[in-house]
Design an enzyme around this catalytic site. Sequence first.
Site, short mmCIF file in Angstrom:
data_model
loop_
_atom_site.label_atom_id
_atom_site.label_comp_id
_atom_site.label_asym_id
_atom_site.label_seq_id
_atom_site.Cartn_x
_atom_site.Cartn_y
_atom_site.Cartn_z
N ARG A 177 0.83 -1.23 0.00
CA ARG A 177 0.00 0.00 0.00
C ARG A 177 0.85 1.27 0.00
NH1 ARG A 177 -2.91 -3.87 -0.30
NH2 ARG A 177 -5.02 -4.04 0.56
N CYS A 226 -10.55 -0.31 3.84
CA CYS A 226 -9.91 -0.44 5.15
C CYS A 226 -9.40 0.92 5.62
CB CYS A 226 -8.77 -1.45 5.08
SG CYS A 226 -9.39 -3.13 4.98
N1 EPU Z 1 -10.87 -10.74 10.71
C1 EPU Z 1 -11.60 -10.79 11.86
N2 EPU Z 1 -12.52 -9.82 12.10
C2 EPU Z 1 -12.74 -8.82 11.22
C3 EPU Z 1 -11.99 -8.75 10.05
C4 EPU Z 1 -11.06 -9.74 9.80
O1 EPU Z 1 -11.41 -11.69 12.68
O2 EPU Z 1 -13.60 -7.97 11.52
C5 EPU Z 1 -9.89 -11.81 10.44
C6 EPU Z 1 -10.36 -12.68 9.27
O3 EPU Z 1 -11.23 -13.70 9.69
C7 EPU Z 1 -9.05 -13.22 8.74
C8 EPU Z 1 -8.05 -12.10 9.03
O4 EPU Z 1 -8.66 -11.28 10.03
O5 EPU Z 1 -8.65 -14.36 9.44
C9 EPU Z 1 -7.75 -11.26 7.79
O6 EPU Z 1 -8.96 -10.70 7.29
P1 EPU Z 1 -9.19 -10.39 5.73
O7 EPU Z 1 -8.93 -11.62 4.91
O8 EPU Z 1 -10.49 -9.71 5.59
O9 EPU Z 1 -7.99 -9.45 5.36
P2 EPU Z 1 -7.54 -8.06 5.97
O10 EPU Z 1 -6.10 -8.20 6.33
O11 EPU Z 1 -8.47 -7.57 7.02
C10 EPU Z 1 -6.72 -7.18 3.67
C11 EPU Z 1 -6.74 -5.84 3.01
C12 EPU Z 1 -8.02 -5.63 2.23
C13 EPU Z 1 -8.21 -6.75 1.23
C14 EPU Z 1 -8.23 -8.08 1.98
C15 EPU Z 1 -8.31 -9.28 1.05
C16 EPU Z 1 -5.46 -4.19 4.28
C17 EPU Z 1 -5.51 -3.12 5.30
N3 EPU Z 1 -6.62 -4.80 4.01
O12 EPU Z 1 -7.71 -7.13 4.68
O13 EPU Z 1 -7.89 -4.41 1.52
O14 EPU Z 1 -9.43 -6.59 0.51
O15 EPU Z 1 -7.00 -8.21 2.72
O16 EPU Z 1 -7.09 -9.46 0.38
O17 EPU Z 1 -4.40 -4.48 3.72
C18 EPU Z 1 -8.20 -2.04 1.61
O18 EPU Z 1 -7.00 -1.94 1.38
O19 EPU Z 1 -8.95 -1.04 1.71
C19 EPU Z 1 -8.78 -3.37 1.77
C20 EPU Z 1 -10.04 -3.54 2.08
#
Ligand code: EPU
Length: 302
Positions: A177, A226
């Site tokens: 990012r 995010c």
């Molecule tokens: N999780 C929770 N509770 C929540 C959210 C997530 O327990 O409320 C857990 C999920 O169950 C999972 C882990 O956290 O085990 C990771 O969650 P997720 O796969 O949703 O990925 P993330 O790290 O929260 C990142 C990116 C997203 C992108 C997703 C999918 C960042 C800050 N976020 O989210 O990007 O869509 O991976 O690849 O890097 C963005 O940049 O705006 C964004 C939404």
Amino acid sequence: MRVNDPKIVASLAELGVELRPETKLSELTSLGIGGTTDLLRIKKHETIPDLLNLLDANHIPHKFLGGGSNLLVSDGELPWVVLQLAPPDPDVIIEGNLARVAAAADLGRTVTYCAKQDLGGMEGLIGVPGTVGGALRMNAGAYGMQIGTYVREVDLFRAATRKIEKVRGHQISFEYRHTSFAPDDMMLAVTLELPSKPYNEILKGIRICNEKRRSSQPLGQKSAGCIFRNPPGASAGRLIDELGLKGLSVGDAQVSDRHANFFVNTGHASAKDMLALITDVRERVEKSYGVALENEVVVWNA
Ligand code: EPU
């Protein structure tokens, strides 16, 4: 900020820049938040140096708006004008494995258009709102891919030289990012080199990513994606969720009950509400885990 000096208005017209007075930025941001200012729509890249000289000579501060999907803008009358590129028609041109895309092109439509020409690689970005220029500037990524991987060349207006330049992909550093572009550089167009893949296969990938997104993110609600960057080795969403903060709200600004790193505008949230919620969540996470979350969302604070 109003541009109402007739001389400046005439100079803008000469440059072919469209003046849209008193534009509500709440209508141009995916959060549905933001005050009012004059919007200047740029139709020809080559007018940008003259436009910026005109603004500087008249002490008119400016900000550059992409798709408004990763942005939190202050409320009320804003102290700067906003510049935005008008998308050309067509905004994507394909030649072999190369897609030349205007920065103002919609990201999702670009992914599907390239897919229909049997060019893949960008499936993970389906469902990410915003423009290709915005995705490029912050090296948007999801589901294991990032746009930087496919960048062959970028056309940009470089703030430091005040010139339009071409930069090769290998000269740009693409990190999580983050890119090596300067904050005031304006993305104008990008040439992506995409792997050939049959349309049906790309479509399968797109459907899988769409499904994952639908099941874990609050699509259809007003958000900026995010709010925080993930700290090394952790997920900001999980940390916030573990503290039981889903549903926490300040006015109409709320921590999504679907994904805790998405903060949604449930009605008429103000920037003040959203900023207060961001500060509150950051403080609670820091207190509990000793982790200082950094904003991923860009804040234009007047
Ligand atoms: N999780 C929770 N509770 C929540 C959210 C997530 O327990 O409320 C857990 C999920 O169950 C999972 C882990 O956290 O085990 C990771 O969650 P997720 O796969 O949703 O990925 P993330 O790290 O929260 C990142 C990116 C997203 C992108 C997703 C999918 C960042 C800050 N976020 O989210 O990007 O869509 O991976 O690849 O890097 C963005 O940049 O705006 C964004 C939404």
